[in-house]
Design a protein around this motif. Structure first.
Motif, PDB file in Angstrom:
ATOM      1  N   LEU A 131       0.832  -1.169  -0.068  1.00 25.36           N
ATOM      2  CA  LEU A 131       0.035   0.019   0.039  1.00 25.36           C
ATOM      3  C   LEU A 131       0.899   1.195   0.051  1.00 25.36           C
ATOM      4  N   GLY A 132       0.434   2.341  -0.908  1.00 28.76           N
ATOM      5  CA  GLY A 132       1.155   3.521  -0.854  1.00 28.76           C
ATOM      6  C   GLY A 132       0.091   4.505  -0.530  1.00 28.76           C
ATOM      7  N   GLU A 133       0.683   5.757  -0.603  1.00 29.94           N
ATOM      8  CA  GLU A 133      -0.195   6.907  -0.318  1.00 29.94           C
ATOM      9  C   GLU A 133      -1.654   7.130  -1.123  1.00 29.94           C
ATOM     10  N   ASN A 134      -1.534   6.453  -2.390  1.00 26.92           N
ATOM     11  CA  ASN A 134      -2.442   6.912  -3.501  1.00 26.92           C
ATOM     12  C   ASN A 134      -3.238   5.219  -3.735  1.00 26.92           C
ATOM     13  N   SER A 135      -2.977   4.565  -2.862  1.00 24.97           N
ATOM     14  CA  SER A 135      -3.357   3.016  -2.954  1.00 24.97           C
ATOM     15  C   SER A 135      -5.121   3.094  -3.079  1.00 24.97           C
ATOM     16  N   PRO A 136      -5.801   2.660  -3.938  1.00 20.04           N
ATOM     17  CA  PRO A 136      -7.224   2.513  -3.872  1.00 20.04           C
ATOM     18  C   PRO A 136      -7.687   1.959  -2.606  1.00 20.04           C
ATOM     19  N   PRO A 137      -9.127   2.318  -2.304  1.00 18.33           N
ATOM     20  CA  PRO A 137      -9.576   1.380  -0.967  1.00 18.33           C
ATOM     21  C   PRO A 137      -9.954   0.189  -1.489  1.00 18.33           C
ATOM     22  N   ALA A 138     -10.507  -0.611  -0.420  1.00 22.26           N
ATOM     23  CA  ALA A 138     -10.804  -2.275  -0.664  1.00 22.26           C
ATOM     24  C   ALA A 138     -11.814  -2.033  -1.828  1.00 22.26           C
ATOM     25  N   GLU A 139     -12.126  -3.254  -2.446  1.00 22.35           N
ATOM     26  CA  GLU A 139     -12.873  -3.567  -3.581  1.00 22.35           C
ATOM     27  C   GLU A 139     -14.271  -3.062  -3.217  1.00 22.35           C
ATOM     28  N   ASP A 140     -14.984  -2.638  -4.385  1.00 21.39           N
ATOM     29  CA  ASP A 140     -16.306  -2.228  -4.030  1.00 21.39           C
ATOM     30  C   ASP A 140     -17.527  -3.065  -4.790  1.00 21.39           C
ATOM     31  N   THR A 141     -16.893  -4.146  -5.317  1.00 28.42           N
ATOM     32  CA  THR A 141     -17.915  -5.292  -5.685  1.00 28.42           C
ATOM     33  C   THR A 141     -17.197  -6.716  -5.029  1.00 28.42           C
ATOM     34  N   LEU A 142     -18.041  -7.728  -5.078  1.00 26.26           N
ATOM     35  CA  LEU A 142     -17.533  -8.907  -4.798  1.00 26.26           C
ATOM     36  C   LEU A 142     -16.630  -9.528  -5.816  1.00 26.26           C
ATOM     37  N   THR A 143     -15.579 -10.332  -5.528  1.00 23.19           N
ATOM     38  CA  THR A 143     -14.518 -10.759  -6.471  1.00 23.19           C
ATOM     39  C   THR A 143     -15.205 -12.095  -7.139  1.00 23.19           C
ATOM     40  N   PRO A 144     -15.383 -12.177  -8.391  1.00 22.57           N
ATOM     41  CA  PRO A 144     -15.795 -13.684  -8.961  1.00 22.57           C
ATOM     42  C   PRO A 144     -14.724 -14.620  -9.033  1.00 22.57           C
ATOM     43  N   ILE A 145     -15.016 -15.623  -9.083  1.00 20.92           N
ATOM     44  CA  ILE A 145     -14.160 -16.905  -9.107  1.00 20.92           C
ATOM     45  C   ILE A 145     -14.624 -17.891 -10.328  1.00 20.92           C
ATOM     46  N   TYR A 146     -14.104 -17.577 -11.552  1.00 16.58           N
ATOM     47  CA  TYR A 146     -14.380 -18.388 -12.727  1.00 16.58           C
ATOM     48  C   TYR A 146     -13.803 -19.736 -12.888  1.00 16.58           C
ATOM     49  N   PRO A 147     -14.500 -20.565 -13.355  1.00 12.79           N
ATOM     50  CA  PRO A 147     -13.989 -21.774 -14.029  1.00 12.79           C
ATOM     51  C   PRO A 147     -12.853 -21.476 -14.974  1.00 12.79           C
ATOM     52  N   LEU A 148     -11.724 -22.353 -15.115  1.00 12.54           N
ATOM     53  CA  LEU A 148     -10.658 -21.870 -15.697  1.00 12.54           C
ATOM     54  C   LEU A 148     -10.022 -22.964 -16.551  1.00 12.54           C
ATOM     55  N   THR A 149      -8.970 -22.877 -17.284  1.00 13.68           N
ATOM     56  CA  THR A 149      -8.208 -23.833 -17.874  1.00 13.68           C
ATOM     57  C   THR A 149      -6.839 -23.382 -18.105  1.00 13.68           C
ATOM     58  N   GLU A 150      -5.951 -24.301 -18.253  1.00 17.77           N
ATOM     59  CA  GLU A 150      -4.723 -23.976 -18.343  1.00 17.77           C
ATOM     60  C   GLU A 150      -4.270 -22.806 -19.228  1.00 17.77           C
ATOM     61  N   GLY A 151      -3.620 -21.957 -18.748  1.00 12.39           N
ATOM     62  CA  GLY A 151      -3.109 -20.802 -19.595  1.00 12.39           C
ATOM     63  C   GLY A 151      -4.041 -19.605 -19.415  1.00 12.39           C
ATOM     64  N   VAL A 152      -4.778 -19.723 -18.317  1.00  7.49           N
ATOM     65  CA  VAL A 152      -5.714 -18.421 -18.029  1.00  7.49           C
ATOM     66  C   VAL A 152      -5.898 -18.503 -16.553  1.00  7.49           C
ATOM     67  N   SER A 153      -5.414 -16.990 -16.114  1.00  6.34           N
ATOM     68  CA  SER A 153      -5.480 -16.686 -14.719  1.00  6.34           C
ATOM     69  C   SER A 153      -6.957 -16.041 -14.443  1.00  6.34           C
ATOM     70  N   GLN A 154      -7.137 -16.083 -13.087  1.00  5.59           N
ATOM     71  CA  GLN A 154      -8.364 -15.391 -12.490  1.00  5.59           C
ATOM     72  C   GLN A 154      -8.427 -13.934 -12.850  1.00  5.59           C
ATOM     73  N   ALA A 155      -7.234 -13.422 -12.708  1.00  6.04           N
ATOM     74  CA  ALA A 155      -6.962 -12.091 -12.910  1.00  6.04           C
ATOM     75  C   ALA A 155      -7.083 -11.653 -14.377  1.00  6.04           C
ATOM     76  N   ARG A 156      -6.895 -12.408 -15.254  1.00  3.86           N
ATOM     77  CA  ARG A 156      -6.770 -12.226 -16.640  1.00  3.86           C
ATOM     78  C   ARG A 156      -8.438 -12.232 -17.220  1.00  3.86           C
ATOM     79  N   LEU A 157      -8.974 -13.288 -16.589  1.00  7.25           N
ATOM     80  CA  LEU A 157     -10.361 -13.632 -17.047  1.00  7.25           C
ATOM     81  C   LEU A 157     -11.382 -12.345 -16.438  1.00  7.25           C
TER      82      LEU A 157
END
Length: 694
Positions: free
Chosen positions: A134-160
């Motif tokens: 965290l720095g001085e300009n870091s955003p606050p905590a998320e404002d929506t729930l974080t989705p967890i998607y079905p994945l396959t090899e080569g795809v990360s949650q963050a990218r999806l």
């Protein structure tokens, strides 16, 4: 307005041709496909939890200042970071780390972490949490729930997640078609489609997580209705498509059937007679029979299959009977030989373990038509197996085969008669009763017959659950049964898939029991034994030359030894309910009271407790099937797990069973155009093959 169903996924920033091929494994080819690739669950990262308020076992976001970061050496080398906020201190533990990562956690650095709090040796800790400096300009905590998607090899949650946000932004200028006329929807379901998709990809802070987890939010119910409708429409289309298919009409030979029934030492039950009549009517038609035969363990399905086979043979065609294991196939071969050989019917045998010369001989008999009934395993649908005139395919324990395998066997008897495609009749048998809700949806194109009556004389099985700490008492119980002239099974289960490890566990158990039970004839059977060796042991057990049979789950189906009245299942919590019910059904086949002991390991999980309790409470396979569906989901019961296909993305057949009458009403409504029907099927099934026709 742009139709997002026509927008290729490469429209999105960061998706080139190569990454598009990776997304194709998830059946994502268009922007709309991505919008309908819905989260499996959600994490709440909208609130920062004080360290002092953490609850073990729950995910949480915490913020604090690093007080120390040290490499510690215990059973495993790990990096331990001490984090402090105004309320307390906890540890972050990393087993995989580099020097650069250690240096990130300098004293005084402020961190935001997300992970599951666990009890550690020095208080609460997060193991491998996600961390952000965290720095001085870091955003606050998320404002929506974080989705967890079905994945396959080569795809990360963050990218999806990033791609899903791009797709949601396109909803402002693009559109997903509302394919269901509002007037066809129940009042509670009139939730705009675009709004439902936005909500489910980004639920706002404060959303009821429990409601989402239970699938009860109106947005989820709206989409579940549409998905169930798409599956139902695809089955109706399938039934239309198969209406032109033909099969050989099999009127049978009444004299042959009377001769067969006259030789049996018992009469058919009323349920068996009813089901035989249903099957006979189907076989007499020139439209292919597609019948699912359900019957609890020991209900007499094999005899019904023999009656169907007689009708086909009596009409001059061949019959193929496919079983999932050599042990079960061998039992079928013995039954069919005993019943049909005296009638002059030639039974052939085909498995993967046949020697080359014997295999050639059997293949020649099948190709010439000399063999009228062929029993085998998956070897039946290999390329070099040619039938002379295949009229009926019987598949036992259908859920144990990959669906593609069933289709391949059916193709063995397919051909053309002028412009008409001809295929054999199919009888699919299962002792794993398909719950009503599942049958309505997944097998809507199959006719179902149920043998809901056990033959007279079948004994109820008393089922008890005993902790492994009382193992000595269970061994004593086996000794008492054996000294009274009874036989027993001791089933070893292992969580690993490896047959070698299962065999080793069974071997050591057999040695231990042989030492503990002097003068008891102990034998062993497992998947690593050669088929003839397996057969020798099973024959000895059936003949009463073995008192205690130690086995892996290879004896799950088909083995019939009336003198066996006791079954011990070790670590039953590792198995599904249906499999436990199958194993239990190996006893209770004689005239004496039978017992099943569930020898469980401790501590027992909540799921394990629920399964064992259900098994103790229910002896009815259908009640167990409903419970199994609730605990395990439909994929395993339907035999689709082997295909890699996920049955449903948001709908749950048991939870959403109340929607099925609405689904059937909408499907029959004239207000739903043919174009909308096709688009619904394409949207939800994404042109994947439908496997229910197998």
């Amino acid at each position: 307005m742009t139709d997002l169903a026509t927008q290729p996924i490469t429209t999105l920033k960061g998706v080139g041709d190569k990454f598009a091929q990776v997304l194709a494994k998830l059946h994502i080819a268009t922007v709309q496909d991505l919008l309908f690739h819905l989260p499996l669950r959600y994490q709440d990262r909208t609130r920062v939890t004080p360290i002092a308020a953490l609850t073990p076992g729950l995910d949480a976001v915490i913020e604090g200042e690093v007080r120390a970061a040290d490499v510690v050496f215990g059973r495993r080398r790990s990096l331990l970071v001490r984090l402090q906020d105004g309320s307390g201190t906890l540890s972050l533990r990393f087993f995989h780390f580099s020097a650069a990562q250690k240096n990130r956690f300098a004293r005084g650095v402020r961190l935001r972490c997300f992970g599951e709090a666990r009890r550690g040796s020095a208080g609460l800790e997060l193991v491998h949490p996600e961390t952000e400096i965290l720095g001085e300009n870091s955003p606050p905590a998320e404002d929506t729930l974080t989705p967890i998607y079905p994945l396959t090899e080569g795809v990360s949650q963050a990218r999806l997640r990033g791609l899903a946000q791009q797709a949601l932004a396109m909803l402002d200028s693009g559109a997903v078609s509302e394919l269901l006329p509002t007037e066809l929807l129940p009042q509670a379901m009139r939730y705009p489609l675009a709004a439902a998709l936005r909500y489910l990809h980004s639920p706002p802070a404060g959303t009821d997580l429990a409601q989402l987890a239970e699938g009860q939010h109106p947005a989820q119910q709206r989409l579940a209705l549409e998905e169930l409708l798409a599956h139902h429409l695809s089955l109706l289309a399938l039934r239309r498509d198969t209406a032109h298919l033909r099969a050989p009409a099999l009127p049978g030979d009444p004299a042959l059937e009377r001769d067969f029934l006259g030789r049996l030492p018992f009469s058919l039950t009323g349920a068996q007679q009813r089901v035989c009549t249903e099957i006979a009517e189907d076989l007499a038609s020139s439209h292919p029979m597609m019948r699912l035969l359900q019957g609890d363990v020991g209900a007499g399905k094999t005899l019904v299959a023999a009656m169907a086979a007689l009708r086909a043979v009596g009409s001059g065609t061949q019959v193929a009977v496919m079983a999932p294991t050599e042990i079960l196939a061998e039992q079928h071969r013995r039954n069919f030989l005993g019943w049909l050989d005296p009638l002059g019917i030639r039974v052939a045998w085909l498995t993967g373990s046949l020697k080359a010369a014997e295999r050639r001989k059997q293949l020649a008999a099948i190709a010439s038509g000399e063999a009228q009934l062929v029993v085998g395993t998956h070897a039946l649908f290999q390329a070099d197996v040619l039938f002379h005139h295949l009229g009926l395919v019987v598949i036992d324990e259908q859920h144990r085969f990959g669906v593609r395998q069933r289709l391949e066997l059916r193709e063995k008897g397919a051909g053309e008669a002028g412009s008409v495609r001809v295929q054999p009749h199919q009888l699919i048998m299962t002792a794993t009763p398909i719950p009503r809700t599942l049958a309505m949806s997944a097998f809507a194109d199959l006719d179902c017959s149920v043998i809901d009556e056990l033959p007279p004389g079948r004994q109820p099985i008393n089922t008890v659950a005993i902790s492994n700490e009382r193992r000595d008492e269970v061994v004593e119980r086996v000794y008492n049964a054996v000294t009274q002239g009874r036989q027993a099974y001791w089933v070893c289960t292992l969580i690993e898939e490896s047959e070698t490890l299962q065999a080793q566990a069974a071997e050591s158990t057999a040695d231990e029991l042989a030492a503990a039970l002097p003068n008891t004839r102990v034998a062993l059977v497992h998947g690593r034994l050669k088929p003839d060796e397996k057969e020798r042991v099973m024959t000895a057990f059936k003949a009463g030359e073995v008192d205690l049979l130690v086995a892996t789950t290879v004896i799950e189906v088909g083995v019939d030894v009336p003198n066996a009245s006791l079954m011990i299942i070790e670590n039953p919590e590792r198995l599904g309910l249906a499999q436990l019910h199958q194993l239990r059904g190996r006893v209770g086949r004689g005239s004496v009271a039978s017992h099943c002991v569930l020898l469980y390991g401790t501590p027992l999980s909540q799921g394990g407790k629920a399964r064992l309790q259900a098994l103790r409470q229910h002896s009815d396979g259908f009640a167990i099937a409903e419970e199994d569906l609730r605990l395990r989901g439909p994929g395993e019961i339907l035999g689709t797990r082997q295909t890699g296909e996920v049955q449903h993305r948001i709908a749950d057949l048991q939870r959403d069973a109340h929607l099925l009458p609405q689904v059937q009403r909408i499907a029959a409504a004239p207000g739903l155009s043919e174009g909308a029907r096709q688009q619904l099927i394409a949207r939800w099934l994404q042109n994947k093959p439908r496997f229910a026709e197998a």
